[in-house]
Structure formats: C-alpha cells, structure tokens
Motif scaffolding. Sequence first.
Motif, PDB file in Angstrom:
ATOM      1  N   GLU A 133       0.852  -1.178   0.000  1.00  0.00           N
ATOM      2  CA  GLU A 133       0.000   0.000   0.000  1.00  0.00           C
ATOM      3  C   GLU A 133       0.891   1.231   0.000  1.00  0.00           C
ATOM      4  N   ALA A 134       0.329   2.343  -0.373  1.00  0.00           N
ATOM      5  CA  ALA A 134       1.093   3.597  -0.385  1.00  0.00           C
ATOM      6  C   ALA A 134       1.429   4.003   1.050  1.00  0.00           C
ATOM      7  N   GLY A 135       2.514   4.755   1.187  1.00  0.00           N
ATOM      8  CA  GLY A 135       2.853   5.314   2.485  1.00  0.00           C
ATOM      9  C   GLY A 135       3.790   4.498   3.340  1.00  0.00           C
ATOM     10  N   ASN A 136       4.428   3.485   2.762  1.00  0.00           N
ATOM     11  CA  ASN A 136       5.417   2.732   3.534  1.00  0.00           C
ATOM     12  C   ASN A 136       6.629   3.613   3.794  1.00  0.00           C
ATOM     13  N   CYS A 152       7.583   8.318   4.237  1.00  0.00           N
ATOM     14  CA  CYS A 152       6.987   7.754   3.028  1.00  0.00           C
ATOM     15  C   CYS A 152       7.909   8.135   1.873  1.00  0.00           C
ATOM     16  N   LEU A 153       7.573   7.709   0.683  1.00  0.00           N
ATOM     17  CA  LEU A 153       8.436   7.932  -0.478  1.00  0.00           C
ATOM     18  C   LEU A 153       8.712   9.419  -0.729  1.00  0.00           C
ATOM     19  N   ASP A 172       6.349   9.658  14.738  1.00  0.00           N
ATOM     20  CA  ASP A 172       5.039   9.205  15.216  1.00  0.00           C
ATOM     21  C   ASP A 172       4.117   8.813  14.064  1.00  0.00           C
ATOM     22  N   SER A 173       4.379   9.331  12.875  1.00  0.00           N
ATOM     23  CA  SER A 173       3.516   9.024  11.726  1.00  0.00           C
ATOM     24  C   SER A 173       4.054   7.871  10.873  1.00  0.00           C
ATOM     25  N   VAL A 174       5.203   7.311  11.252  1.00  0.00           N
ATOM     26  CA  VAL A 174       5.823   6.256  10.446  1.00  0.00           C
ATOM     27  C   VAL A 174       5.064   4.944  10.632  1.00  0.00           C
ATOM     28  N   LYS A 175       4.667   4.378   9.516  1.00  0.00           N
ATOM     29  CA  LYS A 175       3.964   3.094   9.521  1.00  0.00           C
ATOM     30  C   LYS A 175       4.895   2.003  10.056  1.00  0.00           C
ATOM     31  N   THR A 176       4.356   1.108  10.858  1.00  0.00           N
ATOM     32  CA  THR A 176       5.129  -0.017  11.365  1.00  0.00           C
ATOM     33  C   THR A 176       5.156  -1.123  10.311  1.00  0.00           C
ATOM     34  N   SER A 181      10.778  -2.669  11.251  1.00  0.00           N
ATOM     35  CA  SER A 181      10.601  -1.540  12.174  1.00  0.00           C
ATOM     36  C   SER A 181      11.229  -1.823  13.537  1.00  0.00           C
ATOM     37  N   SER A 182      11.334  -3.090  13.891  1.00  0.00           N
ATOM     38  CA  SER A 182      11.905  -3.423  15.218  1.00  0.00           C
ATOM     39  C   SER A 182      13.426  -3.340  15.222  1.00  0.00           C
TER      40      SER A 182
END
Length: 183
Positions: A133-136, A152-153, A172-176, A181-182
């Motif tokens: 999905e968009a926004g990775n 995001c990109l 805070d807005s970064v998608k996990t 991410s860990s």
Amino acid sequence: MDIAYIIDLLRQHDVTLTPGLSMQEVADVESRYGIRFPPDLRELLMSVLPIGKSFIPWRDTSPQRMNVILQRLNWPLEGMIFDVEQHIFWPPEWGERPADTAEAVDICKREFLRVPKLIPIYGHRYIPEQPCEAGNPVFSVYQTDIIVYGECLQEYFKLEFGEKSYEQIDFDSVKTVRFWSSL
C-alpha cells in the motif's frame, strides 16, 4: 503523494529521468525479481524512471545490470548474515541461537524469506514491499543498522535531496513494518 513534486525535485538535482515503465515492464520486473512494487513506488516508476546516481536500472535486462539489481535486492540479507556471523545480530523471535555459525546463518536465510522484502530505491535506501500500500516508510539499510529515512516515499526524497533534515522526520507518523521496524 505528489509525483510532480518528486519529479521536479529529481530534476533540480540533475537526476537523469527516462520515460516511465509501462504496465508490461512493471509486470516483467516484478516477475523477474520476485517483488511487488508498493503503489506509490509503482506510480513514480511509471511516470519516470530515474537512472544513474545509484538508482536502480529496472528496465535494463543485460546480464551485468540484472546481476547488480539482484545484488541490491540481496544486500539486506548479506548484511544480516555478516552480523549473524560476527555474533552481533540474533532476534529473539528466531529462538535460541545455535552454537554453530553455519547453522545460525541457515536460520537467518530461512527467516529472511519470511519478512517483507525490501526494494532498493537509491543507494542503500529501501522501501518494504509489504504492506503493499502507499505510504510505507523508506529505510536506510546498512547490515542490521536499519533506520527510518523517510516517513513515506515523498518525504524520503525531500530528505535525500536536502529539502528536509533528518531531525524533521515525524517518527510518530511512520507506519510499522513487520520485522524491519523493530531493527
């Protein structure tokens, strides 16, 4: 995502832009390398294909270039293997680390196949293919030193080309993203 903004940013920084990939070329690339571009990266690559300056030559099917792309796709695994061999890296979810380094590397390779693939964008900057999905987020990948390098990109390109500082990332807005991410 504002494609026109990204294209303008690339042009301002003298990135060579070629015509975007066709739907068939995208399908061929995804099939050839066993990847799936997230929608925002697919949209960018279908609008323009940046080349040179450490961008990925997705259209080039010469054996030499295909080998380079495969090496870039395997870079995250190679870094993980190096850190496993040096006894620096062993995630708890992999269970108890075997005493035998070769066995530990085999487990690393097996576990790597279970995590979202990372798709190279530029240099050692990667975007996860999952979720598709968009926004990775975009990650800077160097062995297992993996950091967010853009929410995001579009935000990544701002950071990469000096329109934004690292301190301005809105973590805070970064998608996990599972696993990555860990790290």
